[in-house]
Design an enzyme around this catalytic site. Structure first.
Site, mmCIF file in Angstrom:
data_model
loop_
_atom_site.group_PDB
_atom_site.id
_atom_site.type_symbol
_atom_site.label_atom_id
_atom_site.label_comp_id
_atom_site.label_asym_id
_atom_site.label_seq_id
_atom_site.Cartn_x
_atom_site.Cartn_y
_atom_site.Cartn_z
ATOM 1 N N LEU A 71 4.721 -4.071 7.004
ATOM 2 C CA LEU A 71 4.276 -2.726 6.659
ATOM 3 C C LEU A 71 3.142 -2.788 5.649
ATOM 4 O O LEU A 71 3.235 -3.514 4.650
ATOM 5 C CB LEU A 71 5.450 -1.917 6.079
ATOM 6 C CG LEU A 71 5.109 -0.627 5.328
ATOM 7 C CD1 LEU A 71 4.471 0.396 6.273
ATOM 8 C CD2 LEU A 71 6.370 -0.042 4.675
ATOM 9 N N SER A 72 2.079 -2.052 5.885
ATOM 10 C CA SER A 72 0.999 -1.872 4.936
ATOM 11 C C SER A 72 0.366 -3.214 4.566
ATOM 12 O O SER A 72 -0.183 -3.884 5.435
ATOM 13 C CB SER A 72 1.532 -1.115 3.721
ATOM 14 O OG SER A 72 0.496 -0.625 2.914
ATOM 15 N N ALA A 73 0.435 -3.639 3.306
ATOM 16 C CA ALA A 73 -0.093 -4.950 2.956
ATOM 17 C C ALA A 73 0.632 -6.040 3.733
ATOM 18 O O ALA A 73 0.043 -7.051 4.116
ATOM 19 C CB ALA A 73 0.031 -5.194 1.454
ATOM 20 N N MET B 160 0.851 -1.183 0.000
ATOM 21 C CA MET B 160 0.000 0.000 0.000
ATOM 22 C C MET B 160 0.885 1.231 0.000
ATOM 23 O O MET B 160 1.980 1.234 0.525
ATOM 24 C CB MET B 160 -0.875 -0.010 1.245
ATOM 25 C CG MET B 160 -2.013 -1.001 1.154
ATOM 26 S SD MET B 160 -2.981 -1.024 2.654
ATOM 27 C CE MET B 160 -2.087 -2.270 3.559
#
Length: 494
Positions: free
Chosen positions: A165-167, A1
């Site tokens: 992190l993120s996805a 992301m």
């Protein structure tokens, strides 16, 4: 992301073609948003990273890279670190700060890597049940990497952790739900609750407007993903920037609700800490007084991983795209998990009789009963190592005024192994320093400075109305006494 791209414009659809797995674009409209496919990140090849093959059936078609500090002893912890969209194992290795922390605290790192063959933006497919459920797809590939690392490096299966992190953070949440018997702890940076989505369209909803489920509903999603009868759960660290427009800050609140419910805890923090620069840590303790869930709210930070470039003892990482200069999250996460030496894996018993013998505005003095065979003692403050001593007493200095700290100690044998950790005792320094906090009304409630009722936020202690409870309405609160806040319309001038 990421803020310049959306993570889930392309979903994985399996089909056979020349023996290779390919992925189709979910919709033509999604393709138009990106202006074409994102280039696949090159394989990690920099010095320090080693590719490992043959780690299982690998149904998720992932790649495995590792970093192992020189002279790593047997029985060391293992940490999986999952990159975000458009990133690679090499990118995460170079920027996240985890290698420096692994060198300092002596553990092995595994950097899984996906590619454009799985997802056009090189995202982990956390939103696809076939990739995020126990025993399936990418989730099973990650599980197989754990087994391979433990076998290769003689790691401690009781101290396996995962972060992302993120996805990668969203996949981390799903892995913690699906494999609580594998992971002792996890950390979710700019991520989403476990099992928030099971399709691309639902992923968009979770990112921008997460479902407002009750804590029990979120907790049930974890319990239904885990093996039947699971009673022990991972300790979870949650990191979120207040200016994140890709994964909105409300996701941190839903994550908190989910994992505190899983632990059987309430959603009011046991304590909050202001770390300066608008960063707040909220801690939720288990029945033994140990942190089970923590939430870091980073004021003004966008979508990314918190790093703090530099050579200082509290610094790590390097800034870059989605690596944002704030604080060293990797170091703080490792301490939260106890990787700094507070894990209690040695043979010596836990010290008894831990007591607070004195406090000042900036120091706490402790004593405990000596343990036969102890060469030294490890002192833990709020679950993180703060010092060692050869005597059965210790004075912790440089503390904030009027602040409550939790202490425990462990005996260390002649081989350097820390034994059992003592029960926690609390100590509050004397004095009080007024503080000022400017943040969204939502973040004030997450940090424990306010509460909400009927969609309106109210200052804790004074009960003053602050306006709508959301991430857009901002207020300034002045703390005038422990647990007492007032609205300050002047912005807390000096």
């Amino acid at each position: 992301m990421g803020q310049s791209h959306t993570a889930f414009r392309f979903s994985r659809v399996r089909r056979a073609l020349g023996g290779l797995r390919h992925r189709l674009v979910v919709t033509a409209g999604a393709l138009a948003l990106t202006g074409g496919l994102v280039a696949v990140a090159p394989p990690a090849s920099a010095a320090g990273l080693t590719q490992v093959t043959g780690f299982g059936t690998n149904p998720g078609n992932l790649s495995m890279y590792t970093y192992v500090p020189d002279g790593l002893p047997a029985g060391a912890p293992v940490v999986l670190a999952l990159h975000g969209c458009t990133q690679s194992a090499q990118d995460y290795f170079a920027h996240s700060g985890w290698p420096r922390v692994a060198d300092a605290y002596r553990f092995a790192l595994v950097f899984p890597q996906t590619s454009g063959a799985n997802n056009a933006n090189s995202c982990f497919n956390w939103f696809e049940p076939g990739d995020s459920a126990r025993g399936r797809g990418e989730a099973l590939s990650l599980r197989q990497m754990v087994d391979k690392a433990l076998s290769l490096y003689g790691g401690d299966s009781r101290r396996v952790h995962i972060t992302g992190l993120s996805a990668g953070g969203a996949m981390t949440a799903n892995m913690l739900a699906a494999y609580p018997d594998v992971f002792a702890g996890g950390a979710i940076a700019s991520g989403l609750p476990a099992r928030c989505a099971s399709s691309v369209s639902a992923a968009y909803t979770c990112m921008y407007s997460p479902p407002d489920k009750s804590p029990a509903q979120w907790g049930d999603l974890v319990r239904s993903a885990a093996p039947a009868g699971t009673a022990a759960w991972p300790r979870v660290s949650i990191w979120q920037g207040t200016a994140d427009t890709t994964v909105v800050p409300a996701n941190a609140g839903e994550l908190r609700d989910q994992w505190t419910n899983v632990w059987g805890l309430g959603q009011v923090p046991s304590r909050t800490e202001s770390l300066g620069g608008g960063t707040t840590r909220s801690v939720y303790e288990d029945a033994a007084g140990r942190p089970a869930v923590e939430v870091y709210s980073l004021s003004g930070m966008g979508h990314g991983l918190a790093v703090d470039p530099g050579s200082g003892t509290e610094q790590c990482g390097s800034s870059g795209t989605y690596y944002l200069d704030t604080v060293c999250s990797s170091l703080r996460i490792a301490r939260f998990w106890g990787l700094d030496g507070g894990a209690g894996t040695g043979a010596l018993p836990a010290p008894t009789g831990l007591a607070v013998t004195g406090t000042t505005d900036s120091a706490v003095s402790l004593t405990w009963r000596a343990v036969d065979g102890a060469a030294s003692y490890l002192v833990l403050r709020d679950g993180a190592r703060v010092g060692t001593t050869t005597s059965a007493s210790y004075t912790d200095t440089g503390l904030a005024t009027g602040t409550t700290y939790r202490y425990s100690v462990a005996a260390v044998d002649t081989a350097g192994a820390a034994g059992g950790v003592s029960p926690v005792v609390s100590a509050t320094t004397t004095g009080f320093t007024p503080t000022c906090h400017t943040a969204s009304n939502y973040d004030h409630t997450v940090a424990g400075r306010a509460y909400q009722s009927g969609g309106t936020a109210y200052a804790k202690g004074s009960g003053q109305a602050m306006g709508l409870w959301n991430t857009f309405t901002r207020s300034t609160l002045r703390q005038t006494a422990p647990g007492y806040f007032v609205v300050d319309g002047s912005g807390c001038p000096a």
